[in-house]
Design an enzyme around this catalytic site. Structure first.
Site, PDB file in Angstrom:
ATOM      1  N   CYS A 161       0.810  -1.215   0.000  1.00 11.00           N
ATOM      2  CA  CYS A 161       0.000   0.000   0.000  1.00 11.00           C
ATOM      3  C   CYS A 161       0.850   1.274   0.000  1.00 11.00           C
ATOM      4  CB  CYS A 161      -0.986   0.043   1.156  1.00 11.00           C
ATOM      5  SG  CYS A 161      -2.228   1.321   0.843  1.00 11.00           S
ATOM      6  N   LYS A 308       1.365  -3.316  -4.383  1.00 12.47           N
ATOM      7  CA  LYS A 308       1.079  -4.433  -3.479  1.00 12.47           C
ATOM      8  C   LYS A 308      -0.075  -4.051  -2.552  1.00 12.47           C
ATOM      9  CE  LYS A 308       5.839  -6.177  -3.602  1.00 12.47           C
ATOM     10  NZ  LYS A 308       5.574  -7.378  -4.393  1.00 12.47           N
ATOM     11  N   CYS A 343      -5.838   1.918  -4.658  1.00 12.02           N
ATOM     12  CA  CYS A 343      -5.364   2.514  -3.412  1.00 12.02           C
ATOM     13  C   CYS A 343      -6.309   3.666  -3.077  1.00 12.02           C
ATOM     14  CB  CYS A 343      -3.931   3.022  -3.619  1.00 12.02           C
ATOM     15  SG  CYS A 343      -3.144   3.433  -2.075  1.00 12.02           S
TER      16      CYS A 343
HETATM   17  P1  FAD Z   1      -0.954 -10.870   4.213  1.00 10.68           P
HETATM   18  O1  FAD Z   1      -2.394 -10.536   4.140  1.00 10.68           O
HETATM   19  O2  FAD Z   1      -0.034 -10.049   4.974  1.00 10.68           O
HETATM   20  O3  FAD Z   1      -0.840 -12.412   4.559  1.00 10.68           O
HETATM   21  C1  FAD Z   1       0.368 -13.120   4.604  1.00 10.68           C
HETATM   22  C2  FAD Z   1       0.169 -14.338   5.504  1.00 10.68           C
HETATM   23  O4  FAD Z   1       1.290 -15.212   5.376  1.00 10.68           O
HETATM   24  C3  FAD Z   1       0.066 -13.966   6.978  1.00 10.68           C
HETATM   25  O5  FAD Z   1      -1.100 -14.534   7.523  1.00 10.68           O
HETATM   26  C4  FAD Z   1       1.328 -14.556   7.596  1.00 10.68           C
HETATM   27  O6  FAD Z   1       1.143 -14.999   8.924  1.00 10.68           O
HETATM   28  C5  FAD Z   1       1.629 -15.717   6.659  1.00 10.68           C
HETATM   29  N1  FAD Z   1       3.030 -16.131   6.640  1.00 10.68           N
HETATM   30  C6  FAD Z   1       4.135 -15.362   6.717  1.00 10.68           C
HETATM   31  N2  FAD Z   1       5.246 -16.137   6.679  1.00 10.68           N
HETATM   32  C7  FAD Z   1       4.822 -17.416   6.556  1.00 10.68           C
HETATM   33  C8  FAD Z   1       5.502 -18.669   6.465  1.00 10.68           C
HETATM   34  N3  FAD Z   1       6.821 -18.770   6.502  1.00 10.68           N
HETATM   35  N4  FAD Z   1       4.748 -19.798   6.369  1.00 10.68           N
HETATM   36  C9  FAD Z   1       3.391 -19.720   6.333  1.00 10.68           C
HETATM   37  N5  FAD Z   1       2.707 -18.555   6.414  1.00 10.68           N
HETATM   38  C10 FAD Z   1       3.422 -17.427   6.532  1.00 10.68           C
HETATM   39  N6  FAD Z   1      -4.386  -2.778   0.700  1.00 10.68           N
HETATM   40  C11 FAD Z   1      -5.442  -2.288   0.020  1.00 10.68           C
HETATM   41  O7  FAD Z   1      -5.926  -2.926  -0.900  1.00 10.68           O
HETATM   42  N7  FAD Z   1      -5.972  -1.064   0.320  1.00 10.68           N
HETATM   43  C12 FAD Z   1      -5.517  -0.325   1.357  1.00 10.68           C
HETATM   44  O8  FAD Z   1      -6.033   0.760   1.620  1.00 10.68           O
HETATM   45  C13 FAD Z   1      -4.419  -0.828   2.118  1.00 10.68           C
HETATM   46  N8  FAD Z   1      -3.928  -0.124   3.155  1.00 10.68           N
HETATM   47  C14 FAD Z   1      -2.940  -0.673   3.928  1.00 10.68           C
HETATM   48  C15 FAD Z   1      -2.504   0.032   5.039  1.00 10.68           C
HETATM   49  C16 FAD Z   1      -1.552  -0.506   5.886  1.00 10.68           C
HETATM   50  C17 FAD Z   1      -1.084   0.282   7.081  1.00 10.68           C
HETATM   51  C18 FAD Z   1      -1.043  -1.806   5.623  1.00 10.68           C
HETATM   52  C19 FAD Z   1      -0.050  -2.429   6.571  1.00 10.68           C
HETATM   53  C20 FAD Z   1      -1.454  -2.511   4.511  1.00 10.68           C
HETATM   54  C21 FAD Z   1      -2.406  -1.951   3.642  1.00 10.68           C
HETATM   55  N9  FAD Z   1      -2.844  -2.619   2.490  1.00 10.68           N
HETATM   56  C22 FAD Z   1      -3.880  -2.098   1.749  1.00 10.68           C
HETATM   57  C23 FAD Z   1      -2.082  -3.778   1.958  1.00 10.68           C
HETATM   58  C24 FAD Z   1      -2.745  -5.135   2.187  1.00 10.68           C
HETATM   59  O9  FAD Z   1      -3.041  -5.333   3.538  1.00 10.68           O
HETATM   60  C25 FAD Z   1      -1.803  -6.223   1.673  1.00 10.68           C
HETATM   61  O10 FAD Z   1      -1.401  -5.903   0.350  1.00 10.68           O
HETATM   62  C26 FAD Z   1      -2.495  -7.587   1.679  1.00 10.68           C
HETATM   63  O11 FAD Z   1      -2.786  -7.962   3.000  1.00 10.68           O
HETATM   64  C27 FAD Z   1      -1.632  -8.619   0.971  1.00 10.68           C
HETATM   65  O12 FAD Z   1      -2.130  -9.900   1.151  1.00 10.68           O
HETATM   66  P2  FAD Z   1      -1.109 -11.141   1.329  1.00 10.68           P
HETATM   67  O13 FAD Z   1      -1.969 -12.336   1.527  1.00 10.68           O
HETATM   68  O14 FAD Z   1      -0.104 -11.110   0.263  1.00 10.68           O
HETATM   69  O15 FAD Z   1      -0.344 -10.819   2.682  1.00 10.68           O
END
Ligand code: FAD
Length: 410
Positions: A161, A308, A343
């Site tokens: 983000c 991302k 975003c």
């Molecule tokens: P995550 O949702 O972070 O999930 C990753 C998972 O993998 C976690 O559950 C973790 O525990 C697990 N994991 C890590 N390592 C391992 C391992 N070795 N083995 C097994 N599991 C593991 N997005 C938007 O669309 N709009 C917004 O307005 C927005 N604002 C944001 C504001 C903030 C402050 C933040 C922090 C993020 C924001 N985002 C926003 C971004 C969004 O939250 C992420 O892009 C999204 O969560 C990505 O999904 P993901 O599944 O890739 O990662």
């Protein structure tokens, strides 16, 4: 030695969405999710927690309640990947075999790349909305702020983000301006490693206007290198043409967005791209790994070269699911991801520019409205509609609203 038809590593926004969509597409599939955390957080809500609109608890759900029915949850982390053998070793010492693997571990926050930062976080007005442990402190700090420099940083790596570092700045500025005395004593600084305010030109222009209207000082090519908590000073490396100089800025409040990279277990594995970041090396259109055809990746950990965000996951997941099923069937991979990301750029309480764009940086609005305008209606979408869609539609594998709002997630 366990074997799974599909093994998903990471049960966050991406892993849960893919698992749900796969189960809806083919209920008979045998799927396991490897995920160590007992809780899942709606991270897009953290900007609003840091601004006193939501509580942290409102952004949390038990992981157990989100694992789709019929999917096995393995409560452990991936400790290593061996794609040649088709296995993942878990932190419990188990070897997990798979027919197809989905890597969705999210991103690593590299706090320790900034000298003095890890031990300073949560004190002296030094905070970050990127950690659930600090979002409440962000709000306390904003409320208690009485003047001086309020500095908001942006690092020199890809981050999740890319709008979040400035969204909290605009919200904080609103709070500071509620008190004429605080406003008069305050300078808000956006210190960013980037050369401009936002990477997508269509949305950079209105943001430049917001910054100018608010009297915020943007400082480009500024990379935070050190935090001196005792003297409340932030040390930046400033690019000046071919040279780099050091600049020390005093602060009353410092909101840090840390550098980010793929988790070590991915970055050091045969799945990683060569070069910085260590992301999972996938084709940007199909989400399939470029060397291991039975491996797919999406979300923050993937090398997909777009913004991302959880919203991007919403665009990626149906493509990955269609292509993974085609792979299992021995069919060509026909689905293509166009780089959709979104975003919601919060520019103050009650105001949002709903920035939606594709790989070409072209706006792809889900609403029949000029997407460059700040709108109260988009604030309502950000605050109320998108969290509801996330919990009730996206994580459950539904996609029906895409017919009406092609890319809406967040
Ligand atoms: P995550 O949702 O972070 O999930 C990753 C998972 O993998 C976690 O559950 C973790 O525990 C697990 N994991 C890590 N390592 C391992 C391992 N070795 N083995 C097994 N599991 C593991 N997005 C938007 O669309 N709009 C917004 O307005 C927005 N604002 C944001 C504001 C903030 C402050 C933040 C922090 C993020 C924001 N985002 C926003 C971004 C969004 O939250 C992420 O892009 C999204 O969560 C990505 O999904 P993901 O599944 O890739 O990662």
């Amino acid at each position: 030695m366990a074997h799974h038809q599909i093994l998903i590593v990471g049960g966050g926004a991406a892993g849960l969405t893919v698992a749900s969509q796969l189960k809806r597409a083919r209920p008979g599939l045998e799927i396991a999710i490897l995920e160590p955390s007992p809780d899942h957080y709606y991270q897009p809500g953290w900007t609003l927690v840091g601004a006193g609109v939501f509580s942290l608890e409102q952004t949390r759900r038990a992981e157990a309640d989100l694992i789709p029915e019929g999917v096995r949850w393995i409560r452990a982390a991936a400790a290593s990947f061996d794609p040649a053998a088709g296995t993942v070793a878990s932190s419990d010492g188990e070897t997990l075999h798979y027919d197809a693997l989905v890597v969705a571990t999210g991103i690593k926050l590299c706090w320790d790349r900034i000298k003095g930062l890890p031990e300073a976080l949560g004190s002296q007005g030094i905070t970050s909305n990127y950690s659930k442990n600090l979002v409440d402190y962000t709000w306390q700090t904003i409320q208690a702020f009485s003047g001086g420099n309020a500095i908001f940083t942006f690092p020199d790596t890809p981050i999740k983000c890319a709008g979040a570092p400035q969204k909290i700045m605009y919200l904080a500025d609103d709070v500071f301006k509620r008190s004429p005395a605080v406003a008069a004593a305050t300078k808000v600084i956006f210190a960013t490693a980037t050369p401009g305010i936002f990477g997508i030109p269509t949305f950079a222009e209105p943001l430049r206007q917001v910054v100018a209207r608010r009297g915020i000082e943007p400082r480009y090519q500024h990379t935070l290198k050190e935090v001196r908590a005792a003297s409340k000073e932030a040390v930046f490396a400033v690019k000046d043409g071919d040279t780099v100089r050091e600049e020390v800025l005093p602060f009353g409040m410092l909101h840090v967005t840390p550098p980010m990279a793929a988790p070590d277990v991915v970055a050091t594995s045969p799945l990683a791209v060569a070069g910085p970041g260590g992301w999972v090396d996938v084709d940007k259109f199909t989400t399939q790994h470029v060397r291991h055809p039975n491996v797919f990746s999406l979300g923050d950990v993937s090398s997909l070269p777009n913004s991302k965000t959880a919203a991007a996951v919403r665009g990626q997941a149906p493509v990955l699911v269609a292509n993974l099923l085609a792979h299992l069937d021995g069919q060509p991979l026909a689905a293509r991801y166009d780089g959709y990301a979104c975003c919601p750029l919060i520019t103050g309480y009650g105001r949002v520019i709903m920035a939606e764009f594709n790989y070409d940086g072209q706006p792809v609005p889900s609403f029949p409205l000029d997407p460059t305008q700040e709108r109260w209606s988009m604030w309502v979408v950000k605050k109320d509609v998108l969290p509801w869609i996330y919990w009730n539609r996206m994580l459950k594998g539904y996609q029906h609203e895409r017919r009406f709002m092609p890319g809406v997630a967040h």
